[in-house]
Design an enzyme around this catalytic site. Structure first.
Site, PDB file in Angstrom:
ATOM      1  N   CYS A 383       0.819  -1.204   0.000  1.00  0.00           N
ATOM      2  CA  CYS A 383       0.000   0.000   0.000  1.00  0.00           C
ATOM      3  C   CYS A 383       0.860   1.265   0.000  1.00  0.00           C
ATOM      4  CB  CYS A 383      -1.012  -0.032   1.149  1.00  0.00           C
ATOM      5  SG  CYS A 383      -2.485   0.923   0.736  1.00  0.00           S
ATOM      6  N   HIS A 509      -3.649  -5.050   0.222  1.00  0.00           N
ATOM      7  CA  HIS A 509      -3.061  -5.586   1.458  1.00  0.00           C
ATOM      8  C   HIS A 509      -3.132  -7.110   1.469  1.00  0.00           C
ATOM      9  CE1 HIS A 509      -2.879  -1.834   3.955  1.00  0.00           C
ATOM     10  NE2 HIS A 509      -3.679  -1.432   2.993  1.00  0.00           N
ATOM     11  N   GLU A 511      -1.715  -9.133   3.360  1.00  0.00           N
ATOM     12  CA  GLU A 511      -1.591  -9.697   4.716  1.00  0.00           C
ATOM     13  C   GLU A 511      -2.932 -10.083   5.343  1.00  0.00           C
ATOM     14  OE1 GLU A 511      -1.143  -6.551   3.888  1.00  0.00           O
ATOM     15  OE2 GLU A 511      -1.654  -5.141   5.488  1.00  0.00           O
TER      16      GLU A 511
HETATM   17  N1  GLN Z   1      -2.094   6.714   2.712  1.00  0.00           N
HETATM   18  C1  GLN Z   1      -2.172   5.931   1.519  1.00  0.00           C
HETATM   19  C2  GLN Z   1      -3.524   6.078   0.821  1.00  0.00           C
HETATM   20  O1  GLN Z   1      -4.493   6.447   1.451  1.00  0.00           O
HETATM   21  C3  GLN Z   1      -1.837   4.474   1.774  1.00  0.00           C
HETATM   22  C4  GLN Z   1      -2.818   3.761   2.644  1.00  0.00           C
HETATM   23  C5  GLN Z   1      -2.292   2.487   3.217  1.00  0.00           C
HETATM   24  O2  GLN Z   1      -1.095   2.235   3.270  1.00  0.00           O
HETATM   25  N2  GLN Z   1      -3.170   1.666   3.729  1.00  0.00           N
HETATM   26  O3  GLN Z   1      -3.645   5.798  -0.327  1.00  0.00           O
END
Ligand code: GLN
Length: 538
Positions: A383, A509, A511
């Site tokens: 992310c 994600h 995970e």
């Molecule tokens: N802050 C980033 C976004 O909103 C990444 C979010 C995250 O790592 N879950 O896109």
């Protein structure tokens, strides 16, 4: 058979591991052939933990249907291998929101809206909701907080009413408490447990089973004493002794006959014994890892273990699959700079840059990406970690020194990561990110495709910003490959650097979906790449 309802409350102290006990019991019942799910009722006023800082509440776990939930739901999914949903995590905030909305609609016209019965009715409705789907034989409800807290009283009152309304064999209550060991006296103390059970009983709930968290074995005399004072059946006081792995707890609970007591009380004793073959095989691998491998987890909430719970657990699963133990070294992104990068990252066989929000620690994350890229260290970005991999490449390979995500630099001339189109009109923070499962098509010949071994995958998301397609041509021409794209929207989901031994980063994600029995493929591949790096003696 009626749906059975099991409730787990906690007493004496928080952090006793109610979620693990609930998940362990669920595992044992599932292993006997029952269809089980777990839900958590949290006493805070937030609608969900999505707006909570990880320092407050640990990781925010995301379900397939895009609910931002308590991290215990991660344990439920990992232990049971099932998907949970929005309905599995209810907060006081959600309860009040529903009741107040109904009041404004006029649903209670003429009536004074009160905690009993209106709030407790809504709690009960939600406690029974999953049972009404017909998909489950047993619903386990973990009641967050500690009995005696003002905040959890309406939940306990709802339990009392259900205990009173339901046939006796459909309801079971488990109370988890702490038996502290006093070093000076060399004694285990039962008084706090007695008081906590008294408190629960004063609220009208009678526990059927008391589970005692303890560092030392409980003697039969001590168990008998607790049973006597707390008015539960002799034999219904069991211990949950500190375990070497959370995945050992189901076996410990089986040894204490917890599942046997539960099925007996629920009138479903004629079930086969639990089949725990797969869990035992996993534990065997976990116990005999062969070798260790060092991987850096670069993040900004590293002081708190729970902030990256699912990532940590994914490494446990991937390590067992790759016959090694992953030693995760958390590196504080804010403390990382040119001068100490070699010292902090030099010995690592893999570098993972974690998800996150906001500016703090961002330059450290970019530096970690650079270090991995330049030194051929296996890299995995998740992310924000993926977004920073794109920023790093744009800055140091394309030469756009000011490249950035508009999350932190809205005025940059090179917004390689930018706000998603449908986010531009969003002003409300809670529950408005791109959340939950989305499909992703993997490019032929890519590392991602090799790892997953299939063309179409689905993974969970939680973000507002995205890879800016305007820069895709330039980035690809310079050697950054886009290897996963959402088939419906075209959003970039995965990037990799084919010239690097192992460099992959995902907007989603991975995970959230790793379990002991189905370790997440990207984590397994990353750990294997780290092992290879280690083997090469670098
Ligand atoms: N802050 C980033 C976004 O909103 C990444 C979010 C995250 O790592 N879950 O896109």
């Amino acid at each position: 058979m009626n749906t059975k309802y099991v409730f787990v409350t906690g007493g004496v102290a928080s952090s006793l591991g109610k979620g693990i006990i609930a998940a362990s019991l669920a595992k044992l019942l599932q292993a006997r052939g029952l269809r089980v799910t777990i839900q958590k009722f949290d006493p805070y006023i937030n609608i969900d933990p999505g707006t909570l800082n990880p320092y407050e509440h640990g990781e925010c776990y995301v379900t397939e249907d895009g609910a931002e939930t308590d991290l215990d739901l991660g344990h439920y999914e990992r232990f049971l291998g099932i998907h949970t949903s929005k309905a599995n995590n209810v907060t006081t905030g959600k309860i009040y929101h529903t009741v107040i909305t109904r009041e404004r609609e006029g649903a209670y016209l003429g009536k004074t809206v009160q905690i009993v019965p209106h709030i407790t009715d809504e709690i009960k409705r939600r406690m029974l909701l999953l049972g009404k789907t017909g998909e489950y034989d047993v619903i386990i409800t973990e009641v967050g907080g500690t009995v005696g807290d003002m905040e959890s009283q309406p939940f306990v009152e709802a339990m009392r009413q259900l205990q009173w309304e339901m046939p006796e064999e459909d309801f079971l209550s488990i109370h988890l408490t702490l038996i502290p060991f006093l070093k000076a006296a060399q004694e285990l103390k039962t008084k706090p447990t007695q008081h906590s059970v008294q408190e629960l009983q004063a609220l009208g709930v009678h526990p059927d089973i008391i589970v005692c968290r303890t560092e030392k074995e409980l003697t039969p005399e001590l168990r008998h004493k607790i049973a006597l004072f707390c008015n539960v059946k002799p034999g219904h006081v069991i211990q949950s002794i500190d375990a070497w792995s959370i995945y050992q707890v189901p076996l410990n609970m089986e040894a204490e006959r917890l599942d046997r007591m539960v099925v007996d009380k629920l009138g479903i004793s004629d079930l086969p014994e639990p089949d725990l073959t797969a869990l035992k095989a996993f534990l065997e691998r976990l116990k005999h890892p062969g070798r260790d491998v060092d991987i850096a987890l670069v993040g900004k909430y590293v002081e708190l273990q729970d902030a990256y719970k699912s990532i940590q657990e994914s490494f446990v699963h991937a390590g067992a699959a790759a016959h090694c133990r992953v030693r995760v070294h958390t590196v504080h992104a804010e403390k990382l700079h040119e001068g100490n990068a070699a010292e902090l990252l030099g010995g690592m066989k893999g570098i993972l840059v974690a998800p996150g929000f906001g500016e703090r620690g961002l330059e450290g994350k970019i530096l970690a990406v650079k270090y991995a890229r330049e030194h051929g260290i296996p890299f995995f970005g998740i992310c924000l970690g993926m977004q920073m991999a794109v920023v790093e490449f744009a800055r140091n390979v394309l030469g756009y020194r000011d490249a950035a995500s508009t999350e932190v630099d809205p005025k940059t001339l090179h917004p390689v990561i930018d706000l998603m189109e449908d986010q531009k009109s969003t002003t409300v923070k809670g529950g408005t990110m791109r959340l939950g499962a989305y499909k992703c098509r993997l490019a032929e010949g890519s590392l991602a495709r090799r790892i997953y071994g299939t063309e179409m995958i689905s993974e969970r998301h939680r973000h507002r910003y995205e890879f800016n397609d305007t820069y895709r041509g330039e980035l690809e021409a310079a050697g950054l490959k886009v290897s996963g794209v959402n088939p419906d929207t075209g959003l970039v989901e995965i990037i990799e650097l084919p010239a690097h031994p192992f460099f992959i980063a995902t907007q989603f994600h991975p995970e959230y979906k790793s379990t002991p029995e189905h370790p997440q493929p990207l984590f397994v591949a990353f750990v294997k790449a780290a092992l290879e790096k280690d083997g090469a003696g670098n």
